[in-house]
Write a protein that holds these residues in place. Structure first.
Motif, PDB file in Angstrom:
ATOM      1  N   VAL A 125     -21.010 -57.845 -22.919  1.00 55.76           N
ATOM      2  CA  VAL A 125     -20.282 -57.305 -24.062  1.00 55.76           C
ATOM      3  C   VAL A 125     -20.074 -55.812 -23.823  1.00 55.76           C
ATOM      4  O   VAL A 125     -21.029 -55.066 -23.623  1.00 55.76           O
ATOM      5  N   THR A 126     -18.835 -55.381 -23.826  1.00 48.52           N
ATOM      6  CA  THR A 126     -18.532 -53.990 -23.503  1.00 48.52           C
ATOM      7  C   THR A 126     -18.422 -53.123 -24.748  1.00 48.52           C
ATOM      8  O   THR A 126     -18.285 -53.615 -25.874  1.00 48.52           O
ATOM      9  N   VAL A 127     -18.427 -51.826 -24.514  1.00 53.32           N
ATOM     10  CA  VAL A 127     -18.259 -50.870 -25.617  1.00 53.32           C
ATOM     11  C   VAL A 127     -16.919 -51.069 -26.306  1.00 53.32           C
ATOM     12  O   VAL A 127     -16.820 -50.957 -27.536  1.00 53.32           O
ATOM     13  N   ALA A 128     -15.882 -51.421 -25.557  1.00 49.84           N
ATOM     14  CA  ALA A 128     -14.570 -51.638 -26.162  1.00 49.84           C
ATOM     15  C   ALA A 128     -14.599 -52.843 -27.100  1.00 49.84           C
ATOM     16  O   ALA A 128     -14.020 -52.809 -28.202  1.00 49.84           O
ATOM     17  N   GLU A 129     -15.263 -53.909 -26.693  1.00 46.06           N
ATOM     18  CA  GLU A 129     -15.345 -55.102 -27.533  1.00 46.06           C
ATOM     19  C   GLU A 129     -16.104 -54.809 -28.824  1.00 46.06           C
ATOM     20  O   GLU A 129     -15.740 -55.292 -29.908  1.00 46.06           O
ATOM     21  N   LEU A 130     -17.140 -54.023 -28.720  1.00 51.07           N
ATOM     22  CA  LEU A 130     -17.901 -53.664 -29.917  1.00 51.07           C
ATOM     23  C   LEU A 130     -17.080 -52.788 -30.854  1.00 51.07           C
ATOM     24  O   LEU A 130     -17.080 -52.991 -32.072  1.00 51.07           O
ATOM     25  N   LEU A 131     -16.366 -51.818 -30.308  1.00 55.96           N
ATOM     26  CA  LEU A 131     -15.563 -50.933 -31.148  1.00 55.96           C
ATOM     27  C   LEU A 131     -14.414 -51.683 -31.824  1.00 55.96           C
ATOM     28  O   LEU A 131     -14.015 -51.345 -32.944  1.00 55.96           O
ATOM     29  N   GLY A 187     -30.555 -56.541 -24.235  1.00 53.82           N
ATOM     30  CA  GLY A 187     -30.735 -55.844 -22.966  1.00 53.82           C
ATOM     31  C   GLY A 187     -30.166 -54.446 -22.914  1.00 53.82           C
ATOM     32  O   GLY A 187     -30.333 -53.756 -21.900  1.00 53.82           O
ATOM     33  N   VAL A 188     -29.492 -53.988 -23.974  1.00 52.10           N
ATOM     34  CA  VAL A 188     -28.968 -52.620 -23.977  1.00 52.10           C
ATOM     35  C   VAL A 188     -30.140 -51.646 -23.872  1.00 52.10           C
ATOM     36  O   VAL A 188     -31.079 -51.697 -24.671  1.00 52.10           O
ATOM     37  N   GLU A 189     -30.080 -50.773 -22.890  1.00 49.99           N
ATOM     38  CA  GLU A 189     -31.184 -49.844 -22.630  1.00 49.99           C
ATOM     39  C   GLU A 189     -30.948 -48.459 -23.209  1.00 49.99           C
ATOM     40  O   GLU A 189     -31.895 -47.689 -23.359  1.00 49.99           O
ATOM     41  N   GLY A 190     -29.697 -48.130 -23.501  1.00 48.64           N
ATOM     42  CA  GLY A 190     -29.400 -46.817 -24.033  1.00 48.64           C
ATOM     43  C   GLY A 190     -29.765 -46.696 -25.500  1.00 48.64           C
ATOM     44  O   GLY A 190     -29.975 -47.687 -26.199  1.00 48.64           O
ATOM     45  N   GLY A 191     -29.809 -45.450 -25.968  1.00 47.38           N
ATOM     46  CA  GLY A 191     -30.069 -45.172 -27.376  1.00 47.38           C
ATOM     47  C   GLY A 191     -29.051 -44.182 -27.901  1.00 47.38           C
ATOM     48  O   GLY A 191     -28.533 -43.343 -27.161  1.00 47.38           O
ATOM     49  N   SER A 192     -28.747 -44.250 -29.174  1.00 42.45           N
ATOM     50  CA  SER A 192     -27.779 -43.338 -29.771  1.00 42.45           C
ATOM     51  C   SER A 192     -28.320 -41.907 -29.794  1.00 42.45           C
ATOM     52  O   SER A 192     -29.487 -41.675 -30.138  1.00 42.45           O
ATOM     53  N   PHE A 193     -27.467 -40.963 -29.453  1.00 37.79           N
ATOM     54  CA  PHE A 193     -27.843 -39.559 -29.575  1.00 37.79           C
ATOM     55  C   PHE A 193     -26.956 -38.818 -30.584  1.00 37.79           C
ATOM     56  O   PHE A 193     -26.759 -37.607 -30.491  1.00 37.79           O
ATOM     57  N   VAL A 194     -26.459 -39.543 -31.588  1.00 34.50           N
ATOM     58  CA  VAL A 194     -25.656 -38.916 -32.634  1.00 34.50           C
ATOM     59  C   VAL A 194     -26.420 -37.768 -33.291  1.00 34.50           C
ATOM     60  O   VAL A 194     -25.842 -36.731 -33.632  1.00 34.50           O
ATOM     61  N   HIS A 195     -27.732 -37.942 -33.461  1.00 35.16           N
ATOM     62  CA  HIS A 195     -28.526 -36.888 -34.100  1.00 35.16           C
ATOM     63  C   HIS A 195     -28.486 -35.582 -33.310  1.00 35.16           C
ATOM     64  O   HIS A 195     -28.562 -34.492 -33.888  1.00 35.16           O
ATOM     65  N   LEU A 217     -22.788 -46.210 -25.178  1.00 30.67           N
ATOM     66  CA  LEU A 217     -22.427 -47.398 -25.947  1.00 30.67           C
ATOM     67  C   LEU A 217     -23.040 -47.367 -27.350  1.00 30.67           C
ATOM     68  O   LEU A 217     -22.309 -47.484 -28.343  1.00 30.67           O
ATOM     69  N   PRO A 218     -24.351 -47.205 -27.512  1.00 34.43           N
ATOM     70  CA  PRO A 218     -24.889 -47.146 -28.873  1.00 34.43           C
ATOM     71  C   PRO A 218     -24.448 -45.906 -29.644  1.00 34.43           C
ATOM     72  O   PRO A 218     -24.294 -45.958 -30.873  1.00 34.43           O
ATOM     73  N   THR A 219     -24.209 -44.799 -28.943  1.00 38.17           N
ATOM     74  CA  THR A 219     -23.733 -43.588 -29.623  1.00 38.17           C
ATOM     75  C   THR A 219     -22.343 -43.789 -30.194  1.00 38.17           C
ATOM     76  O   THR A 219     -22.081 -43.481 -31.366  1.00 38.17           O
ATOM     77  N   PHE A 220     -21.440 -44.320 -29.385  1.00 40.36           N
ATOM     78  CA  PHE A 220     -20.071 -44.568 -29.866  1.00 40.36           C
ATOM     79  C   PHE A 220     -20.074 -45.591 -31.002  1.00 40.36           C
ATOM     80  O   PHE A 220     -19.301 -45.473 -31.955  1.00 40.36           O
ATOM     81  N   CYS A 221     -20.941 -46.584 -30.881  1.00 42.14           N
ATOM     82  CA  CYS A 221     -21.000 -47.592 -31.939  1.00 42.14           C
ATOM     83  C   CYS A 221     -21.482 -46.989 -33.256  1.00 42.14           C
ATOM     84  O   CYS A 221     -20.979 -47.350 -34.336  1.00 42.14           O
TER      85      CYS A 221
END
Length: 475
Positions: A128-134, A342-350, A326-330
Motif C-alpha cells: 500500500v503506497t502513500v498515494a493510495e492512502l492519500l 509493517g510500516v516502520e516510519g513515524g509521523s514527525f508533524v510535531h 508516509l505517516p507524516t503525509f497521512c
C-alpha cells in the motif's frame, strides 16, 4: 490482490487553525538524485562548516530554507537509489522489503569473499503506497520523473498521473534547454496544481528529479557561468555543479507556480535527496563515505520543509528518515485509514510545529542495511540509536562505534573504549534484522584469496522506455 484498505466512513473535513476550518493542505515532495548533504548553498547544520557547498549556487533552495525548516539529521532509507524510492512509497525499510541495492548484485562466480543476497527488484501489488492512502482522504495524486522501482509504474500504485515506469536512462534524451527533463517536470506539475486548485481538490505531487544524473546535459549557459567562477576540481565536478544549479532553477519554477496560484499558505513543499553523493569510502567534504556506503556521507541527506505553521529559517536536529514521510503525509492529510502492517516510519508533524521530542516509530533504532559490494567497505550495516552509531562489516565481523553528537565526521572510533555498549548494539542490530526478515550475505565457498574478485557487473540495458511518448518531446 492488494490488501483492502479499511477506510473510515467519516472523513476529516478540515484542519483547525485558530478555531477556523481550513482546507486540507497540498503536498509537493521534490526528490533529487545523488545530491550530497552539503550539495546546496544552504547550510544543513548551523555549527558544522562542511554542511554546505562553497561552489554550488542554489538561490531558490535558499529561499525555501528561509521560509522553512532545515533538518540537520535527515537520512535517506538507503545509500543507493531504488531501495530509497520503494521505502518512500511504503514507509518500510529496504531491509524489510528485501530490496537493498539498486544495481544487480554479485554472485559466487564474481569471486568475492561473501555472496550478497538477491533483491526482489519490483514493488509488489500487495504494498500500500502513500498515494493510495492519500487518495482515501480525497487527494489528487501525481508522480513525475524517475520511478525506478518497476511494478507497472506509478499509475498501478495509486497515482492519477505519472510519466510511466521510468528509470535512469529516460533522462538521457533531455538536453538544453530542458536538461534531464527538469523544466518539463516543473511544467507538468504546474498544470496539475492549476487543474486541481480550480477543482478545489487537495493534491499530492512527488517530483523525482533525475538530476544529478547525466550532468553533461546541463544547459550551456549554466555551464559557462560555472566555468567563469573557476570552481576547481575535474570536469565531472564542474558538470555536476551546473546540473545542480539547473535543478535549483527547476525548483524555482515550481515555487513560482505555487505563488502565482496563491496557495503558498496551504501547501507543504519538501526537498530531499535519495542518497548521499559521490562514491567509495574516505572523507567527502566533511562526512565519511559516499553513495553505496552507510557512513554518514552515504545516508545523511539535505531536507528542507516549508508550509503552513512552519517558522522560517530554523533548524531541527531530531533524526528523521525517509520511512517517516508516509505517516507524516497521512497525518497532514487527515487520512483515516489505518497504517498498513509493517510500516516502520513515524509521523514527525510535531517537529514541523516546533516541538523537539523524538519521532515514535515501530523500532527505536534506525538501521541502514547494505549487504552488498559497492564501496570499499564490502557488505556492511549501520545502526543508530540516539547519538551512537554502530557499523558492522560482514567480511571481517569488525564492529565500529561512533558518537555522532561529538564526531559527525566519524573520525574517532570508540568500540575498544566501550566494548559492552558495542556488543549490546550489535545484539540489537542482529535482532532487528531477524525481526524484519532481512537478507544477509553468506560466505562464498568458492572464494580464493589468491585470485582477485572480478569487477562488478554493469546492469543490463532495458528493452526501451515505457515513458509516455508525449513526454518525450523536449519542453
Amino acid at each position: 490482490m492488494k490488501r483492502t484498505l479499511i477506510i473510515s466512513s467519516a472523513v476529516m473535513l478540515a484542519f483547525i487553525t485558530g478555531g477556523h476550518a481550513a482546507q486540507k493542505p497540498n503536498i509537493i515532495f521534490m526528490l533529487s538524485d545523488d545530491q550530497s548533504w552539503n550539495g546546496l548553498s544552504v547550510a544543513m547544520h548551523p555549527e558544522f562548516s562542511g554542511s554546505k557547498s562553497s561552489h554550488v549556487r542554489t538561490p531558490n533552495l535558499e529561499k525555501l530554507a528561509a521560509s522553512g525548516l532545515r533538518f540537520s539529521s535527515a537520512y535517506a532509507p538507503a545509500s543507493v537509489c531504488s531501495p530509497t524510492r520503494i521505502a518512500l512509497q511504503t514507509g518500510k525499510s529496504p531491509a524489510q522489503l528485501g530490496w537493498t541495492k539498486a544495481a544487480p548484485t554479485m554472485t559466487a562466480a564474481d569471486g568475492y569473499k561473501m555472496i550478497p543476497p538477491t533483491n526482489i527488484r519490483s514493488i509488489s501489488k500487495d504494498e500500500v503506497t502513500v498515494a493510495e492512502l492519500l487518495k482515501t482522504a480525497g487527494y489528487a495524486t501525481a508522480h513525475y520523473g524517475k520511478w525506478h522501482i518497476n511494478g507497472g509504474g506509478p499509475e498501478a500504485h495509486g497515482y492519477d498521473e505519472s510519466d510511466g515506469e521510468t528509470s535512469n536512462k529516460d533522462a538521457a534524451p533531455f538536453k538544453d534547454p530542458n536538461p534531464v527533463d527538469i523544466f518539463g517536470m516543473a511544467s507538468r506539475a504546474q498544470a496539475f496544481m492549476a487543474k486541481n486548485h480550480k477543482l478545489g481538490k487537495p493534491f499530492f505531487i512527488q517530483m523525482s528529479f533525475h538530476a544529478l544524473h547525466y550532468p553533461e546535459n546541463a544547459r550551456a549557459e549554466t555551464l559557462a557561468n560555472v566555468r567563469k567562477r573557476n570552481v576547481g576540481g575535474n570536469e565531472k565536478n564542474v558538470l555536476r555543479i551546473a546540473i545542480a544549479e539547473d535543478l535549483d532553477a527547476g525548483v524555482g519554477k515550481v515555487l513560482a507556480a505555487i505563488d502565482k496560484l496563491g496557495i503558498a499558505d496551504n501547501t507543504y513543499v519538501i526537498y530531499m535527496s535519495d542518497n548521499g553523493g559521490g562514491g567509495g569510502g574516505g572523507m567527502r567534504d566533511g562526512l565519511s563515505g559516499g553513495k553505496g556506503s552507510v557512513w554518514e556521507g552515504g545516508i545523511r541527506v539535505p531536507l528542507i520543509i516549508a508550509g503552513p505553521g512552519i517558522k522560517g529559517g530554523g533548524f531541527n536536529h531530531q533524526r528523521v528518515i525517509g520511512q517517516d514521510f508516509l505517516p507524516t503525509f497521512c497525518e497532514l492529510a487527515g487520512v483515516k485509514a489505518p497504517m498498513p502492517k509493517g510500516v516502520e516510519g513515524g509521523s514527525f508533524v510535531h517537529l514541523l510545529h516546533g516541538e523537539r521530542h523524538p519521532v515514535k516509530r515501530l523500532h527505536e533504532e534506525l538501521v541502514f542495511h547494505f549487504p552488498h559490494y559497492q564501496s570499499s567497505d564490502g557488505p556492511h550495516t549501520a545502526l543508530i540509536l540516539g547519538d551512537i552509531k554502530l557499523i558492522k562489516f560482514y567480511e571481517t565481523g569488525e564492529l565500529k562505534l561512533f558518537d555522532l553528537s561529538k564526531d559527525l565526521a566519524e573520525k574517532v572510533e570508540l568500540s575498544e573504549k566501550h566494548p559492552e555498549q558495542t556488543e549490546a548494539l550489535n545484539k540489537r542490530l542482529n535482532n532487528y534484522l531477524r525481526d524484519v526478515g532481512a537478507r544477509l550475505p553468506v560466505p562464498n565457498p568458492n572464494y580464493d584469496p589468491s585470485k582477485p574478485p572480478q569487477p562488478p557487473k554493469k546492469g543490463k540495458k532495458g528493452k526501451g522506455s515505457n515513458k509516455k511518448k508525449n513526454l518525450r518531446e523536449k519542453q
